[in-house]
Enzyme design. Structure first.
Site, PDB file in Angstrom:
ATOM      1  N   LYS A 146      34.658  48.463  47.902  1.00  0.00           N
ATOM      2  CA  LYS A 146      34.417  48.243  46.469  1.00  0.00           C
ATOM      3  C   LYS A 146      33.118  47.465  46.290  1.00  0.00           C
ATOM      4  O   LYS A 146      32.846  46.505  47.032  1.00  0.00           O
ATOM      5  CB  LYS A 146      35.602  47.480  45.878  1.00  0.00           C
ATOM      6  N   SER A 201      40.513  47.740  38.532  1.00  0.00           N
ATOM      7  CA  SER A 201      39.078  47.929  38.529  1.00  0.00           C
ATOM      8  C   SER A 201      38.568  48.661  39.770  1.00  0.00           C
ATOM      9  O   SER A 201      37.441  49.123  39.817  1.00  0.00           O
ATOM     10  CB  SER A 201      38.386  46.563  38.432  1.00  0.00           C
ATOM     11  N   SER A 245      44.291  45.275  40.150  1.00  0.00           N
ATOM     12  CA  SER A 245      43.249  46.246  40.477  1.00  0.00           C
ATOM     13  C   SER A 245      43.438  46.941  41.815  1.00  0.00           C
ATOM     14  O   SER A 245      42.780  47.947  42.081  1.00  0.00           O
ATOM     15  CB  SER A 245      41.878  45.562  40.453  1.00  0.00           C
TER      16      SER A 245
END
Length: 533
Positions: free
Chosen positions: A47, A121, A145
Site C-alpha cells: 500500500k 482505504s 481498511s
C-alpha cells in the site's frame, strides 16, 4: 514467479497501482532469491503509505510524495524471507476512508464488477490480490481498511494485534491506532506471511510483542441484534453462521463511533495538519472535509472521550469472560461507486460500523469470505479476539475457510469458457459444474475481439445472448480470476428471467472497431454459421 504475467496484469489493472518496479529489475530480484527462503519468489504489493526503497510514497496525494531510501521494517522482513515487491498500490487518500473511492490515482472496482466499490482505504492492495496479480499484499487498518476491502473482493484480511507488525515507515493516519494488515487469497498464505512479518522493532516506539495461549475450541459469540441497513441478502448470508452465545455489542459500537465522531479525528491532524494548511488544494475535498472536523475538538473533549473509552474497554473485557471469539459481518451492506458518490461520508460510516471499534478496544481480527448473497454480492465475516489472540483467530479462520470451500457462486459464460470451448477446462479443473443454458436479458451485444474471443457488452440495441451458467466453488474464484485478462472482467449480467448473476463482460472501449456478431444470438451460433459459410 512469472514476471511477464505479473507485469502484464499489473499494467492492465485500472486504478490499482500507483508505481511499479521496472520489469528488468523485477526479473533480477526474482532471479536472485534463495529458493530455500520461506516466501521465496512470492510477488507482493505494498500500500502506498508504506515505504519501499526507491519507489515514491504518495499516501494517495501527489504533492505529498517523497522517495525513501530504505524499506519500512515490515517490508524488509518480507523481502529478507524471499518475497518480491512488485510495486505500490492505490488507497483512499491519506488512508482516510473505507470506500476505495477517494484517490486522485483512480478508484478501482471490486473484482466482482457491476460498479461495486473495492473498499478502502487499502483498495489497490486488496484488488491486486483478488485479481491474481500478486500472492499477497500489505495494507493498513486503522478503522477497517484491512477488512472492508477483503470483504468486497472475496479474500482474506488479517488485522493483527496493534504493534505486532511494525508501523515504522508508515505514513500515520491515526498514529496511536494504526496497524499494518495482510491480504491473501487463502488463510494459510495470510497466516504464513503474518508470521514472517511480525516481531518487535527496537526503533519503533509502537512495536510490541505478546501472545495468549491457543484455544483449540474457542467459545464463539454472535451479536444479539444487528443492523443490515435494509440489505436482506447480507442478513440472510450472516444467518448461515451459528455461534455458541449471543452477546451485547452496544459498547463496541459506541467505541467505534468515537473514531470519526470524536476527537480521534484530531489525531489525524497531529501529523497531517501542517501539510493540509500549506497545501489545502492538494487534498481531495472529501478527505479535507473529514480531516477538518478534527479542528472542532478541544483537549477537554479528548480527555472526556478517553475516559468514556476506558469504560467501554471495561465492558468489552467482560464480554471476553463469556466468549473467546466474537463473529460479526464485516460489512452490513455493499455499495456501488454511484451510490457512494451520493453520500460519501454517511455511507463510509455505515461501511465501518462493524470494524472501526477494533483498534480502539485493542482487538485482533481476521476477515474471511462467507459466500455470496442471493443477488451475487460477496458476503464476509470477521473474527475478533482480545489483544494477542491472533493464533486462536487464525485457527478458527482456517476452519471457516474450509467450510467456505463448499460454498459456490453462479457464473455466466458466453465465449471460450463454454462447454467444449478451448478454455472450458479452467472451470472443470476448479470443480465447477454446469447448471444449464439460458439467455441474457435483451440488452447485450456480442463483438469479436482481436484475440479471437467474443466480448459481451451491455448497451442500446442489444439482444438476448446465449450463456451457460456454471456453479464455481467460492474458494476457487481467486485462482480463476488470474486467467482473465483485460478487456474482459467479471461483472453483473442480467438474465432473461429478470435475475442477475456474475459473468464475463467486456470493457466498452475494446469493441469500438470490433465486428458486431450479435445477430447470431451467441458464440456457438456465430461459430456454426461461420463453419457453414
Amino acid at each position: 514467479m512469472d514476471v511477464d504475467a505479473v507485469v502484464e496484469r499489473a499494467r492492465a489493472a485500472d486504478g490499482v497501482w500507483i508505481s511499479l518496479v521496472g520489469p528488468d529489475e523485477l526479473r533480477e530480484r526474482a532471479a536472485a532469491v534463495d529458493p530455500g527462503l520461506p516466501l521465496a519468489g512470492m510477488p507482493f504489493a505494498v500500500k502506498d503509505n508504506i515505504d519501499v526503497a526507491g519507489l515514491p510514497t504518495t499516501a494517495g496525494c501527489p504533492d505529498f510524495a517523497y522517495t525513501p531510501d530504505r524499506n519500512a521494517p515490515v517490508v524488509q522482513r518480507l523481502v529478507d524471507a524471499g518475497a518480491v515487491v512488485v510495486g505500490k498500490t492505490n488507497l483512499d487518500q491519506f488512508a482516510t476512508g473505507l470506500t476505495g473511492a477517494r484517490s486522485p490515482y483512480g478508484n478501482p472496482e471490486s473484482v466482482f464488477g457491476g460498479g461495486l466499490i473495492s473498499g478502502g482505504s487499502s483498495s489497490g492492495s486488496a484488488v491486486a490480490v483478488a485479481d491474481g496479480t500478486v500472492a499477497f499484499s500489505l495494507g493498513t487498518d486503522t478503522a477497517g481498511s484491512g477488512r472492508v476491502p477483503a470483504a468486497l473482493n472475496g479474500i482474506v484480511g488479517v488485522k493483527p494485534t496493534r504493534g505486532l507488525l511494525s508501523t515504522l515507515g508508515v505514513v500515520p493516519a491515526c498514529r496511536s491506532l494504526d496497524c499494518v494488515s495482510v491480504f491473501a487469497r487463502d488463510v494459510t498464505t495470510a497466516e504464513r506471511v503474518t508470521r514472517v512479518a511480525r516481531g518487535r522493532v527496537r526503533e519503533d516506539p509502537w512495536s510490541r510483542e505478546g501472545n495468549r495461549p491457543l484455544i483449540a475450541r474457542p467459545r464463539v459469540g454472535v451479536p444479539e441484534t444487528l443492523d443490515f441497513f435494509s440489505d436482506a441478502g447480507q442478513e440472510k448470508a450472516f444467518a448461515r453462521f451459528g455461534g455458541d452465545a449471543a452477546v451485547d455489542i452496544g459498547p463496541l459500537l459506541e467505541a467505534g463511533d468515537l473514531l470519526y465522531r470524536g476527537p480521534w479525528v484530531a489525531e489525524r491532524l497531529a501529523d497531517l495538519g501542517d501539510f493540509l494548511a500549506a497545501h489545502p488544494e492538494s487534498v481531495l475535498p472529501v478527505t479535507r472535509a473529514v480531516l477538518e472536523t478534527g479542528r472542532g475538538f478541544t483537549a477537554a473533549d479528548a480527555f472526556r472521550a478517553q475516559h468514556r473509552l476506558q469504560e467501554l474497554k471495561h465492558a468489552a473485557d467482560r464480554m471476553w469472560e463469556q466468549v473467546d471469539v466474537l463473529v460479526l459481518p464485516t460489512i452490513g451492506t455493499t455499495w456501488t461507486h454511484a451510490e457512494i458518490a451520493e453520500d460519501p461520508i454517511g455511507r463510509n460510516l455505515i461501511l465501518g460500523r462493524y470494524t472501526q471499534f477494533a483498534n480502539l478496544l485493542d482487538m485482533a481480527a481476521v476477515t474471511v469470505p462467507h459466500g455470496f448473497t442471493e443477488d451475487g454480492r460477496p458476503a464476509s465475516i470477521t473474527l475478533f479476539g482480545p489483544a494477542f489472540s491472533d493464533d486462536t483467530l487464525a485457527l478458527l479462520a482456517a476452519s471457516q475457510w474450509e467450510r467456505t470451500k463448499n460454498d459456490t457462486m453462479t457464473l455466466a459464460v458466453a465465449g471460450l469458457h463454454l462447454s467444449g470451448e478451448p478454455r472450458n477446462h479452467e472451470l472443470l479443473e476448479r470443480g465447477a459444474t454446469l447448471l444449464g443454458v439460458t439467455r441474457t436479458a435483451p440488452c447485450y451485444r456480442l463483438h469479436l475481439l482481436p484475440s479471437g474471443a467474443p466480448g459481451l457488452v451491455r448497451g442500446e440495441g442489444g439482444a438476448a445472448i446465449e450463456v451457460e451458467l456454471w456453479q464455481l466453488p467460492v474458494a476457487q474464484v481467486g485462482g480463476f480470476l488470474t486467467g482473465i485478462a483485460a478487456p474482459l472482467s467479471l461483472g453483473r449480467v442480467a438474465l432473461q428471467d429478470g435475475t442477475e448473476v456474475t459473468g464475463f463482460l467486456c470493457e466498452a472501449y475494446a469493441v469500438t472497431d470490433a465486428p458486431d456478431i450479435t445477430a447470431g444470438g451467441g458464440w456457438r451460433n456465430y461459430r456454426s454459421e461461420g463453419q457453414r459459410s
